[in-house]
Scaffold this motif. Structure first.
Motif, PDB file in Angstrom:
ATOM      1  N   ALA A  15       5.420   2.924  59.349  1.00  0.00           N
ATOM      2  CA  ALA A  15       5.420   4.182  60.105  1.00  0.00           C
ATOM      3  C   ALA A  15       4.587   4.044  61.375  1.00  0.00           C
ATOM      4  O   ALA A  15       4.993   4.484  62.454  1.00  0.00           O
ATOM      5  N   LYS A  16       3.431   3.418  61.251  1.00  0.00           N
ATOM      6  CA  LYS A  16       2.555   3.244  62.411  1.00  0.00           C
ATOM      7  C   LYS A  16       3.233   2.364  63.465  1.00  0.00           C
ATOM      8  O   LYS A  16       3.164   2.628  64.663  1.00  0.00           O
ATOM      9  N   GLU A  21       6.154   1.860  68.629  1.00  0.00           N
ATOM     10  CA  GLU A  21       7.344   1.455  69.383  1.00  0.00           C
ATOM     11  C   GLU A  21       7.908   2.625  70.184  1.00  0.00           C
ATOM     12  O   GLU A  21       8.420   2.447  71.283  1.00  0.00           O
ATOM     13  N   ARG A  22       7.831   3.814  69.621  1.00  0.00           N
ATOM     14  CA  ARG A  22       8.348   5.010  70.293  1.00  0.00           C
ATOM     15  C   ARG A  22       7.331   5.610  71.261  1.00  0.00           C
ATOM     16  O   ARG A  22       7.651   6.543  71.983  1.00  0.00           O
ATOM     17  N   GLY A  23       6.120   5.105  71.211  1.00  0.00           N
ATOM     18  CA  GLY A  23       5.092   5.584  72.120  1.00  0.00           C
ATOM     19  C   GLY A  23       4.554   6.957  71.764  1.00  0.00           C
ATOM     20  O   GLY A  23       4.181   7.726  72.655  1.00  0.00           O
ATOM     21  N   ILE A  24       4.539   7.269  70.479  1.00  0.00           N
ATOM     22  CA  ILE A  24       4.023   8.563  70.031  1.00  0.00           C
ATOM     23  C   ILE A  24       2.926   8.337  68.990  1.00  0.00           C
ATOM     24  O   ILE A  24       2.891   7.293  68.331  1.00  0.00           O
ATOM     25  N   PRO A  25       2.041   9.307  68.829  1.00  0.00           N
ATOM     26  CA  PRO A  25       1.002   9.174  67.810  1.00  0.00           C
ATOM     27  C   PRO A  25       1.610   9.230  66.400  1.00  0.00           C
ATOM     28  O   PRO A  25       2.663   9.841  66.196  1.00  0.00           O
ATOM     29  N   LEU A  26       0.923   8.619  65.461  1.00  0.00           N
ATOM     30  CA  LEU A  26       1.399   8.602  64.077  1.00  0.00           C
ATOM     31  C   LEU A  26       1.572  10.030  63.554  1.00  0.00           C
ATOM     32  O   LEU A  26       2.539  10.325  62.860  1.00  0.00           O
TER      33      LEU A  26
END
Length: 81
Positions: A15-16, A21-26
């Motif tokens: 998940a992390k 990869e998507r450039g978003i926070p966990l």
């Protein structure tokens, strides 16, 4: 709201990694995943897409069931000796 989640290590790492990869926070990734799961669960029943898929075999299943019933109705004379 803050909360603590327990999950397997491999799932956390995956998940992390996907969040990075998507450039978003966990936390955003987890929030979106939960929202997606809730929307699918509340509007669709995944098993419903399979309902009726074997309808074309219904007559054949009935025919086979009758043949099985007929076979079990016959008494084997060897048993009664």
């Amino acid at each position: 709201m803050k909360t603590t989640l327990e999950m397997p290590d491999f799932l956390f790492r995956r998940a992390k990694s996907v969040a990075a990869e998507r450039g978003i926070p966990l936390r955003q990734f987890v929030t979106e995943a939960v929202q997606e799961k809730l929307s699918i669960t509340s509007t669709e029943k995944p098993w419903m897409k399979h309902v009726g898929k074997l309808q074309h075999l219904r007559k054949e299943s009935i025919r086979i069931g009758k043949r099985i019933d007929e076979a079990f109705e016959q008494i084997d004379p060897e048993i009664w000796k």
